[in-house]
Design a protein around this motif. Structure first.
Motif, mmCIF file in Angstrom:
data_model
loop_
_atom_site.group_PDB
_atom_site.id
_atom_site.type_symbol
_atom_site.label_atom_id
_atom_site.label_comp_id
_atom_site.label_asym_id
_atom_site.label_seq_id
_atom_site.Cartn_x
_atom_site.Cartn_y
_atom_site.Cartn_z
ATOM 1 N N LEU A 11 0.853 -1.082 0.065
ATOM 2 C CA LEU A 11 -0.248 -0.434 -0.074
ATOM 3 C C LEU A 11 0.929 1.387 -0.381
ATOM 4 C CD1 LEU A 11 -2.981 -1.580 2.501
ATOM 5 C CD2 LEU A 11 -3.194 -1.257 0.139
ATOM 6 N N TRP A 12 2.121 1.490 0.383
ATOM 7 C CA TRP A 12 2.695 2.443 1.266
ATOM 8 C C TRP A 12 3.513 2.640 -0.584
ATOM 9 C CZ3 TRP A 12 5.955 1.322 6.087
ATOM 10 C CH2 TRP A 12 4.748 1.326 6.819
ATOM 11 N N TRP A 13 3.890 1.681 -1.520
ATOM 12 C CA TRP A 13 4.309 1.539 -2.350
ATOM 13 C C TRP A 13 3.532 2.402 -3.760
ATOM 14 C CZ3 TRP A 13 4.025 -0.376 -6.935
ATOM 15 C CH2 TRP A 13 4.272 -1.176 -8.142
ATOM 16 N N LEU A 14 2.100 1.137 -3.610
ATOM 17 C CA LEU A 14 1.708 2.007 -4.796
ATOM 18 C C LEU A 14 1.049 3.577 -4.345
ATOM 19 C CD1 LEU A 14 -1.824 -0.922 -4.883
ATOM 20 C CD2 LEU A 14 0.030 0.006 -6.828
ATOM 21 N N THR A 15 1.035 3.853 -2.607
ATOM 22 C CA THR A 15 0.529 5.056 -2.903
ATOM 23 C C THR A 15 1.677 6.527 -2.714
ATOM 24 O OG1 THR A 15 0.713 5.377 -0.660
ATOM 25 C CG2 THR A 15 -1.400 4.482 -1.513
ATOM 26 N N ASP A 16 3.052 5.731 -2.869
ATOM 27 C CA ASP A 16 4.607 6.228 -2.875
ATOM 28 C C ASP A 16 4.209 7.071 -0.977
ATOM 29 O OD1 ASP A 16 6.644 7.427 -4.502
ATOM 30 O OD2 ASP A 16 5.915 8.960 -4.712
ATOM 31 N N ASP A 17 3.924 6.832 -0.489
ATOM 32 C CA ASP A 17 3.457 6.948 0.939
ATOM 33 C C ASP A 17 5.076 6.842 1.488
ATOM 34 O OD1 ASP A 17 3.620 6.568 4.381
ATOM 35 O OD2 ASP A 17 1.736 6.662 3.341
ATOM 36 N N PRO A 18 5.396 8.257 1.278
ATOM 37 C CA PRO A 18 7.155 7.974 2.276
ATOM 38 C C PRO A 18 7.736 8.117 3.280
ATOM 39 C CG PRO A 18 5.574 10.437 3.259
ATOM 40 C CD PRO A 18 4.722 9.548 2.504
ATOM 41 N N THR A 19 6.586 6.925 4.272
ATOM 42 C CA THR A 19 7.346 6.243 5.406
ATOM 43 C C THR A 19 7.720 5.020 4.810
ATOM 44 O OG1 THR A 19 4.831 6.570 6.288
ATOM 45 C CG2 THR A 19 5.742 5.030 7.368
ATOM 46 N N LEU A 20 7.512 4.865 3.512
ATOM 47 C CA LEU A 20 8.558 3.138 3.316
ATOM 48 C C LEU A 20 9.733 3.957 2.931
ATOM 49 C CD1 LEU A 20 7.920 0.539 2.204
ATOM 50 C CD2 LEU A 20 7.806 1.997 -0.274
ATOM 51 N N SER A 21 10.633 3.461 3.257
ATOM 52 C CA SER A 21 12.414 4.209 3.231
ATOM 53 C C SER A 21 12.744 4.318 1.032
ATOM 54 C CB SER A 21 13.223 2.705 3.582
ATOM 55 O OG SER A 21 13.734 1.734 3.299
ATOM 56 N N GLU A 22 13.418 4.666 1.702
ATOM 57 C CA GLU A 22 13.838 4.496 -0.479
ATOM 58 C C GLU A 22 14.607 3.531 -0.502
ATOM 59 O OE1 GLU A 22 13.347 7.660 -2.098
ATOM 60 O OE2 GLU A 22 12.285 8.198 -1.080
ATOM 61 N N GLU A 23 15.035 3.130 0.100
ATOM 62 C CA GLU A 23 15.907 1.922 0.242
ATOM 63 C C GLU A 23 15.201 0.960 -0.470
ATOM 64 O OE1 GLU A 23 18.487 -2.310 1.893
ATOM 65 O OE2 GLU A 23 18.342 -0.747 3.213
ATOM 66 N N VAL A 44 -6.924 -6.771 2.168
ATOM 67 C CA VAL A 44 -7.258 -5.603 1.768
ATOM 68 C C VAL A 44 -8.726 -5.602 1.373
ATOM 69 C CG1 VAL A 44 -6.864 -3.378 -0.719
ATOM 70 C CG2 VAL A 44 -4.559 -4.362 1.005
ATOM 71 N N SER A 45 -8.998 -6.682 0.228
ATOM 72 C CA SER A 45 -10.837 -6.417 0.342
ATOM 73 C C SER A 45 -11.701 -6.789 1.118
ATOM 74 C CB SER A 45 -11.136 -7.935 -0.913
ATOM 75 O OG SER A 45 -9.822 -7.903 -1.785
ATOM 76 N N ILE A 46 -11.262 -7.713 1.798
ATOM 77 C CA ILE A 46 -11.901 -7.924 3.679
ATOM 78 C C ILE A 46 -12.207 -6.042 4.260
ATOM 79 C CG2 ILE A 46 -11.770 -8.172 5.916
ATOM 80 C CD1 ILE A 46 -10.816 -11.288 4.166
ATOM 81 N N LEU A 53 -10.703 0.011 4.801
ATOM 82 C CA LEU A 53 -10.102 0.824 3.938
ATOM 83 C C LEU A 53 -9.957 1.483 2.940
ATOM 84 C CD1 LEU A 53 -6.978 0.854 3.420
ATOM 85 C CD2 LEU A 53 -7.125 -1.469 2.560
ATOM 86 N N ALA A 54 -10.019 2.986 2.983
ATOM 87 C CA ALA A 54 -10.477 3.530 2.456
ATOM 88 C C ALA A 54 -10.394 3.108 0.381
ATOM 89 C CB ALA A 54 -10.218 5.261 2.759
ATOM 90 N N GLU A 55 -10.711 4.598 -0.248
ATOM 91 C CA GLU A 55 -10.783 3.724 -1.571
ATOM 92 C C GLU A 55 -9.193 4.189 -2.160
ATOM 93 O OE1 GLU A 55 -13.332 3.592 -3.621
ATOM 94 O OE2 GLU A 55 -14.515 3.899 -1.903
ATOM 95 N N PRO A 56 -9.138 3.221 -3.289
ATOM 96 C CA PRO A 56 -10.134 3.578 -4.937
ATOM 97 C C PRO A 56 -10.579 2.400 -3.986
ATOM 98 C CG PRO A 56 -7.719 3.611 -5.435
ATOM 99 C CD PRO A 56 -7.519 3.916 -3.586
ATOM 100 N N ALA A 57 -12.033 1.738 -4.619
ATOM 101 C CA ALA A 57 -12.915 0.820 -4.889
ATOM 102 C C ALA A 57 -11.884 0.023 -5.549
ATOM 103 C CB ALA A 57 -14.329 0.781 -5.575
#
Length: 124
Positions: A11-23, A44-46, A53-57
């Motif tokens: 999820l972090w990778w898909l949303t380019d979340d800064p929580t995910l380390s650069e490495e 995720v579906s559940i 868990l919010a959108e996108p559907a």
């Protein structure tokens, strides 16, 4: 090194979340042997269905189309997950630990409870 991604990492990778380390971002963008479990799509579906868990559907479909390799749940995974000591109660995380152990994968996670098992872990 073959990597299995925990759900939050995907999820972090898909949303380019800064929580995910650069490495980790760099590895996920360039290494070919990155796996996502069917358990992640299921989780995720559940979570979307019950409003945790919010959108996108179409998030499960986006994960499926991410280009990562699909790791199905096999009988040996189910047996191993069921036989893990009760250090972690989340069935999805238990499945990821079992899959990583059975298939000699390194689990990419930030969950400290997963690290309690005898499994290779790469901190996210």
């Amino acid at each position: 090194m073959s990597l299995l991604l925990d759900t939050h990492v995907v999820l972090w990778w898909l949303t380019d979340d800064p929580t995910l380390s650069e490495e980790i971002k760099t590895r996920l963008d360039h290494e070919p042997d990155i796996w996502v479990s069917a358990a992640t799509i299921w989780e995720v579906s559940i979570k979307q269905a019950i409003g945790k868990l919010a959108e996108p559907a179409e998030l499960p479909e986006r994960i499926r189309g991410s280009g990562f390799r699909e790791l199905s749940i096999r009988f040996d995974h189910a047996i191993a997950a069921g036989r893990l000591p009760p250090l972690h109660r989340d069935p999805f995380d238990r499945m990821l630990v079992a899959q990583a152990r059975c298939d000699d994968l390194t689990l990419v996670t930030r969950d400290p409870r997963c690290k309690q098992y005898d499994v290779a872990v790469l901190p996210a």
